[in-house]
Design an enzyme around this catalytic site. Structure first.
Site, PDB file in Angstrom:
ATOM      1  N   LYS A  15       0.798  -1.236   0.000  1.00 37.99           N
ATOM      2  CA  LYS A  15       0.000   0.000   0.000  1.00 37.99           C
ATOM      3  C   LYS A  15       0.828   1.283   0.000  1.00 37.99           C
ATOM      4  CE  LYS A  15      -3.318  -1.060  -0.701  1.00 37.99           C
ATOM      5  NZ  LYS A  15      -3.562  -1.726  -2.031  1.00 37.99           N
ATOM      6  N   HIS A  43       6.904  -7.446  -2.295  1.00 36.07           N
ATOM      7  CA  HIS A  43       6.732  -6.796  -0.991  1.00 36.07           C
ATOM      8  C   HIS A  43       7.696  -7.399   0.030  1.00 36.07           C
ATOM      9  CE1 HIS A  43       3.308  -4.548  -2.276  1.00 36.07           C
ATOM     10  NE2 HIS A  43       2.423  -5.520  -2.226  1.00 36.07           N
ATOM     11  N   SER A  69      -4.619   2.802   4.238  1.00 35.78           N
ATOM     12  CA  SER A  69      -4.804   2.180   2.916  1.00 35.78           C
ATOM     13  C   SER A  69      -4.881   0.648   3.043  1.00 35.78           C
ATOM     14  CB  SER A  69      -3.643   2.589   2.010  1.00 35.78           C
ATOM     15  OG  SER A  69      -3.803   2.053   0.730  1.00 35.78           O
TER      16      SER A  69
HETATM   17  P1  A3P Z   1      -5.035   4.763  -0.963  1.00 33.70           P
HETATM   18  O1  A3P Z   1      -5.655   3.531  -0.404  1.00 33.70           O
HETATM   19  O2  A3P Z   1      -4.559   5.698   0.105  1.00 33.70           O
HETATM   20  O3  A3P Z   1      -5.881   5.451  -1.969  1.00 33.70           O
HETATM   21  P2  A3P Z   1      -0.134  -0.292  -3.680  1.00 33.70           P
HETATM   22  O4  A3P Z   1      -0.135  -0.151  -5.158  1.00 33.70           O
HETATM   23  O5  A3P Z   1       1.232  -0.359  -3.076  1.00 33.70           O
HETATM   24  O6  A3P Z   1      -1.038  -1.356  -3.224  1.00 33.70           O
HETATM   25  O7  A3P Z   1      -0.680   1.100  -3.084  1.00 33.70           O
HETATM   26  C1  A3P Z   1      -2.006   1.470  -3.250  1.00 33.70           C
HETATM   27  C2  A3P Z   1      -2.159   2.895  -2.811  1.00 33.70           C
HETATM   28  O8  A3P Z   1      -1.530   3.755  -3.785  1.00 33.70           O
HETATM   29  C3  A3P Z   1      -3.636   3.323  -2.742  1.00 33.70           C
HETATM   30  O9  A3P Z   1      -3.697   4.330  -1.725  1.00 33.70           O
HETATM   31  C4  A3P Z   1      -3.822   3.904  -4.144  1.00 33.70           C
HETATM   32  O10 A3P Z   1      -4.918   4.763  -4.277  1.00 33.70           O
HETATM   33  C5  A3P Z   1      -2.493   4.649  -4.302  1.00 33.70           C
HETATM   34  N1  A3P Z   1      -2.220   4.967  -5.710  1.00 33.70           N
HETATM   35  C6  A3P Z   1      -2.243   4.141  -6.772  1.00 33.70           C
HETATM   36  N2  A3P Z   1      -1.998   4.814  -7.899  1.00 33.70           N
HETATM   37  C7  A3P Z   1      -1.835   6.110  -7.549  1.00 33.70           C
HETATM   38  C8  A3P Z   1      -1.574   7.312  -8.279  1.00 33.70           C
HETATM   39  N3  A3P Z   1      -1.457   7.308  -9.601  1.00 33.70           N
HETATM   40  N4  A3P Z   1      -1.462   8.461  -7.584  1.00 33.70           N
HETATM   41  C9  A3P Z   1      -1.582   8.475  -6.240  1.00 33.70           C
HETATM   42  N5  A3P Z   1      -1.834   7.381  -5.497  1.00 33.70           N
HETATM   43  C10 A3P Z   1      -1.967   6.207  -6.150  1.00 33.70           C
END
Ligand code: A3P
Length: 298
Positions: free
Chosen positions: A49, A110, A140
């Site tokens: 996340k 991860h 998140s």
């Molecule tokens: P939130 O739950 O705070 O919205 P991962 O890819 O490591 O699983 O992380 C997911 C998090 O990154 C989520 O956070 C998601 O919305 C955010 N995320 C994914 N793409 C993004 C982007 N282009 N800009 C900003 N945040 C992004």
């Protein structure tokens, strides 16, 4: 994936070298540990996340010169497979998928730095690490664990927050994860990027990624990379928002994968008391000079 959906359930966590991982990963650990990296592999490493999917999209766009059609050739998890992901057979594991992936491969993990397969270091592979402040990360993760039907039930938020602080969620301690890669970057080819910096100035951070990868971007291509990897563009892109995964596994009706994408959303979820207790614990865990500095607001 759809054909094997019946084998999925909320898997318990089983420790591998002290790190809690989903049971199928622990059961099939051997081929992960002995994974044969190639020198031209690129590893994108994160604590869950922290902006993994965002970085996967940026890297893919940088490597293809922001060719929009090409970047939409397949979903994220096919374009850059997830090294350690394992499901019960017949679903192919991440390692099996990677064996079928032509080089140069972009690989997601991860795993904490001490569990990264040795062959990545033997081959001096490049690694991009994305770190995100722990308060937004845990919020998140809490929403993700509700919509991801393969991870343990998150249960109520106060106890979930405690488990995060104790390092009991899948992939273990956030503190050890971010500090482990921070220390390793002294010896390894690791580009350490902060989610908050990406939000603050995506152009600057995309340029850092491009120069790390040895790619020169024209200002026009840079602008397209920024636009196509923006939160709004990725949220609406079925090849970047995980909506192609069966909803019985990742249910966007509970919480979309691209949920808020902001710095400081934790303020909507932490109570004042939780924030104070968290800060005290954080000061304790992150004391000392050799630790990264996080911003929980920009
Ligand atoms: P939130 O739950 O705070 O919205 P991962 O890819 O490591 O699983 O992380 C997911 C998090 O990154 C989520 O956070 C998601 O919305 C955010 N995320 C994914 N793409 C993004 C982007 N282009 N800009 C900003 N945040 C992004």
């Amino acid at each position: 994936l759809a054909e094997g959906v019946g084998v999925f359930r909320r898997f318990p966590l089983v420790p591998v070298a002290g790190i809690p991982l989903m049971e199928p990963i622990a059961q099939q650990w051997g081929p992960i540990a002995t994974f044969r990296a190639r020198p031209d592999d690129l590893l994108i490493a994160t604590y869950p996340k922290s902006g993994t999917t965002w970085m996967q999209e940026i890297v893919d766009l940088v490597l293809c010169g922001a060719d929009e059609a090409w970047a939409q050739r397949a979903p994220t998890h096919v374009r850059s497979p997830f090294l350690e992901i394992c499901s019960p057979p017949p679903i192919p594991s991440g390692v099996q998928q990677l064996e079928q992936t032509p080089p140069p491969r972009v690989i997601k993990t991860h795993l904490p730095v001490q569990l990264v397969p040795e062959s990545f270091w033997d081959n001096d592979c490049k690694v991009i690490y994305v770190a995100r402040n722990p308060k937004d990360t845990v919020v998140s993760y809490y929403f993700f664990d509700q919509m991801n039907k393969t991870q343990p039930e998150p249960g109520p938020w106060p106890a979930y927050l405690q488990r995060f602080m104790r390092g009991e969620l899948a992939w273990g301690s956030w503190y050890d994860h971010v500090c482990g890669y921070w220390a390793a970057r002294e010896q390894r080819r690791i580009l350490y990027v902060f989610y908050e910096d990406m939000k603050e100035d995506p152009g600057r951070e995309v340029q850092k990624v491009a120069s790390f990868l040895g790619a020169a971007l024209s200002s026009e291509v840079l602008a397209r990379v920024i636009q196509l990897s923006s939160f709004a563009a990725m949220r609406d892109n079925p090849m970047a928002n995980y909506s192609s995964v069966p909803h019985t596994l990742l249910d966007p009706a509970i919480s979309p994968f691209l949920r808020r994408g902001e710095v400081g959303d934790w303020k909507n979820h932490f109570t004042v008391a939780q924030n104070e207790a968290f800060d005290a614990h954080y000061q304790n865990r992150m004391a000392g000079p050799g630790v990264p500095h996080f911003r929980s607001q920009v």
